[in-house]
Write an enzyme that holds these catalytic residues in place. Structure first.
Site, PDB file in Angstrom:
ATOM      1  N   LYS A  69       0.822  -1.220   0.000  1.00 31.29           N
ATOM      2  CA  LYS A  69       0.000   0.000   0.000  1.00 31.29           C
ATOM      3  C   LYS A  69       0.854   1.267   0.000  1.00 31.29           C
ATOM      4  O   LYS A  69       0.446   2.292  -0.555  1.00 31.29           O
ATOM      5  CB  LYS A  69      -0.972  -0.021   1.186  1.00 31.29           C
ATOM      6  CG  LYS A  69      -2.052  -1.069   0.975  1.00 31.29           C
ATOM      7  CD  LYS A  69      -3.024  -1.187   2.104  1.00 31.29           C
ATOM      8  CE  LYS A  69      -3.964  -2.358   1.803  1.00 31.29           C
ATOM      9  NZ  LYS A  69      -4.945  -2.586   2.850  1.00 31.29           N
ATOM     10  N   ASP A 106     -10.147   1.581   2.552  1.00 27.29           N
ATOM     11  CA  ASP A 106     -10.165   0.699   3.730  1.00 27.29           C
ATOM     12  C   ASP A 106     -10.977   1.286   4.881  1.00 27.29           C
ATOM     13  O   ASP A 106     -11.749   0.582   5.537  1.00 27.29           O
ATOM     14  CB  ASP A 106      -8.738   0.431   4.228  1.00 27.29           C
ATOM     15  CG  ASP A 106      -8.036  -0.656   3.428  1.00 27.29           C
ATOM     16  OD1 ASP A 106      -8.728  -1.465   2.786  1.00 27.29           O
ATOM     17  OD2 ASP A 106      -6.788  -0.689   3.450  1.00 27.29           O
TER      18      ASP A 106
HETATM   19  P1  NAP Z   1       1.333  -4.443   6.546  1.00 29.48           P
HETATM   20  O1  NAP Z   1       1.331  -3.076   5.999  1.00 29.48           O
HETATM   21  O2  NAP Z   1       2.294  -5.440   6.009  1.00 29.48           O
HETATM   22  O3  NAP Z   1       1.528  -4.300   8.138  1.00 29.48           O
HETATM   23  C1  NAP Z   1       1.696  -5.444   8.916  1.00 29.48           C
HETATM   24  C2  NAP Z   1       1.493  -5.100  10.395  1.00 29.48           C
HETATM   25  O4  NAP Z   1       1.542  -6.330  11.118  1.00 29.48           O
HETATM   26  C3  NAP Z   1       2.574  -4.207  10.984  1.00 29.48           C
HETATM   27  O5  NAP Z   1       2.001  -3.404  11.979  1.00 29.48           O
HETATM   28  C4  NAP Z   1       3.548  -5.236  11.593  1.00 29.48           C
HETATM   29  O6  NAP Z   1       4.300  -4.717  12.674  1.00 29.48           O
HETATM   30  C5  NAP Z   1       2.566  -6.235  12.120  1.00 29.48           C
HETATM   31  N1  NAP Z   1       3.165  -7.568  12.279  1.00 29.48           N
HETATM   32  C6  NAP Z   1       3.641  -8.380  11.312  1.00 29.48           C
HETATM   33  N2  NAP Z   1       4.078  -9.539  11.858  1.00 29.48           N
HETATM   34  C7  NAP Z   1       3.877  -9.431  13.188  1.00 29.48           C
HETATM   35  C8  NAP Z   1       4.127 -10.301  14.284  1.00 29.48           C
HETATM   36  N3  NAP Z   1       4.683 -11.509  14.110  1.00 29.48           N
HETATM   37  N4  NAP Z   1       3.780  -9.882  15.523  1.00 29.48           N
HETATM   38  C9  NAP Z   1       3.219  -8.674  15.723  1.00 29.48           C
HETATM   39  N5  NAP Z   1       2.965  -7.794  14.711  1.00 29.48           N
HETATM   40  C10 NAP Z   1       3.292  -8.188  13.461  1.00 29.48           C
HETATM   41  O7  NAP Z   1      -0.109  -5.141   6.405  1.00 29.48           O
HETATM   42  P2  NAP Z   1      -1.534  -4.393   6.289  1.00 29.48           P
HETATM   43  O8  NAP Z   1      -1.804  -4.020   4.863  1.00 29.48           O
HETATM   44  O9  NAP Z   1      -1.594  -3.344   7.312  1.00 29.48           O
HETATM   45  O10 NAP Z   1      -2.550  -5.596   6.627  1.00 29.48           O
HETATM   46  C11 NAP Z   1      -2.711  -6.065   7.970  1.00 29.48           C
HETATM   47  C12 NAP Z   1      -3.819  -7.126   8.020  1.00 29.48           C
HETATM   48  O11 NAP Z   1      -5.082  -6.555   7.708  1.00 29.48           O
HETATM   49  C13 NAP Z   1      -3.629  -8.275   7.043  1.00 29.48           C
HETATM   50  O12 NAP Z   1      -4.008  -9.485   7.668  1.00 29.48           O
HETATM   51  C14 NAP Z   1      -4.583  -7.939   5.914  1.00 29.48           C
HETATM   52  O13 NAP Z   1      -5.015  -9.099   5.217  1.00 29.48           O
HETATM   53  C15 NAP Z   1      -5.723  -7.311   6.695  1.00 29.48           C
HETATM   54  N6  NAP Z   1      -6.569  -6.381   5.889  1.00 29.48           N
HETATM   55  C16 NAP Z   1      -7.888  -6.691   5.705  1.00 29.48           C
HETATM   56  C17 NAP Z   1      -8.704  -5.816   5.008  1.00 29.48           C
HETATM   57  C18 NAP Z   1     -10.167  -6.150   4.830  1.00 29.48           C
HETATM   58  O14 NAP Z   1     -10.795  -5.553   3.951  1.00 29.48           O
HETATM   59  N7  NAP Z   1     -10.729  -7.013   5.631  1.00 29.48           N
HETATM   60  C19 NAP Z   1      -8.197  -4.628   4.473  1.00 29.48           C
HETATM   61  C20 NAP Z   1      -6.854  -4.342   4.694  1.00 29.48           C
HETATM   62  C21 NAP Z   1      -6.049  -5.242   5.397  1.00 29.48           C
HETATM   63  P3  NAP Z   1       5.751  -4.017  12.445  1.00 29.48           P
HETATM   64  O15 NAP Z   1       5.482  -2.578  12.121  1.00 29.48           O
HETATM   65  O16 NAP Z   1       6.435  -4.206  13.751  1.00 29.48           O
HETATM   66  O17 NAP Z   1       6.411  -4.770  11.311  1.00 29.48           O
END
Ligand code: NAP
Length: 278
Positions: A69, A106
């Protein structure tokens, strides 16, 4: 001769789990639009090449999911105000002049689903958001516009949570902290927005966050309960749901931006997940 359908896709890594193609095909059938929608798996350093190939071949729009993103934000020639403030783009829209508009649907998607699925009003509530990635960036401003009493962002990397809180501080009551330093609850709403479960890792959350009134929302969606949903139910949360409704609502907003027509998300939900809308 029948014209070729306009091409759309969702791009991410991983992408195999995405249900966006069936959702957008259903929206197209509902609204009488002719589209083709596919999945694109891009290498972690291959986002720009993959997106350039897609639009050069005549693609009309992309949904962008993790971890791209921020890359999509950089790629877009212009951005909507919400996307500009979020620093994250989940929807790319080809413009007639050959440029590309970046939007973020989102937050709109989450808010619509919180109101529909949980019948939740945000005003004066205490909200905890777990995670400070691209999804969190997209949902903060729309949530703050609803005037919660507090929005606490907790993240594995504390500095990212603190930086986000600082970035959005003009929009309302927001603070950032590490996952190991969350103020005790209970919170009215806990939103899980990390990708830990995709790597089969837990968050090690304390037992002090949930009370009998706490509602829990996992942005992740699955056919079975997610690890966060299991934890929330075991802690006694009053309502626990996954992010399928948000997925539908944010997709509907993207579809509207691409095609100018609003799909019926309640009908789509009944079809894709019968009997789950309260
Ligand atoms: P992202 O930009 O890759 O961010 C990942 C986040 O997860 C960061 O805050 C990261 O922390 C944290 N993280 C990763 N591994 C971790 C671990 N082992 N322990 C604790 N924290 C961890 O991903 P995103 O786009 O924000 O998406 C996040 C989730 O939301 C995903 O599961 C995605 O599928 C879901 N989502 C769903 C929708 C929907 O429409 N339902 C829309 C958007 C996203 P750090 O900063 O420390 O790396």
């Amino acid at each position: 001769m029948t014209p070729e359908p306009d091409r759309y896709a969702v791009i991410g890594n991983p992408i195999a789990h995405s249900r966006s193609p069936e959702i957008h095909q259903l929206f197209a059938d509902q609204t009488g639009e002719s589209i083709r929608y596919e999945k694109i798996l891009a290498e972690r350093d291959g986002f720009k090449d993959a997106v350039a190939r897609f639009f050069d071949a005549g693609g009309r729009g992309l949904n962008v999911t993790l971890p791209f993103k921020g890359d999509a934000f950089e790629w877009a020639d212009q951005r909507t105000e919400l996307a500009e403030h979020a620093g994250a783009v989940n929807t790319l829209i080809a413009q007639d002049d050959g440029t590309c508009l970046g939007a973020n649907t989102d937050g709109i998607g989450l808010l619509r689903d919180l109101k529909k699925s949980l019948r939740l009003s945000i005003q004066d509530t205490r909200i905890l958001i777990l995670g400070a990635g691209g999804a969190t960036r997209g949902i903060l401003e729309p949530l703050l516009q609803e005037k919660p009493a507090l929005l606490l962002v907790a993240n594995r990397t504390t500095e990212r949570a603190e930086a986000l809180a600082k970035h959005f501080q003009a929009h309302g009551q927001i603070r950032g902290c590490g996952l190991d330093a969350i103020e005790p609850g209970p919170y009215d709403l806990i939103v899980h927005a990390t990708s830990a479960a995709l790597q089969d890792q837990g968050l090690g959350l304390p037992d002090t966050l949930i009370g009998p009134q706490t509602r829990c929302y996992d942005l992740l969606y699955r056919d079975t309960d997610t690890p966060f949903m299991h934890w929330a139910k075991a802690q006694g949360a009053s309502q626990v749901t996954d992010g399928f409704g948000m997925l539908l609502e944010q997709a509907a907003e993207s579809f509207y931006m691409w095609r100018g027509k609003r799909p019926d998300t309640a009908m789509a939900r009944n079809y894709l997940r019968p009997g789950t809308l309260p």
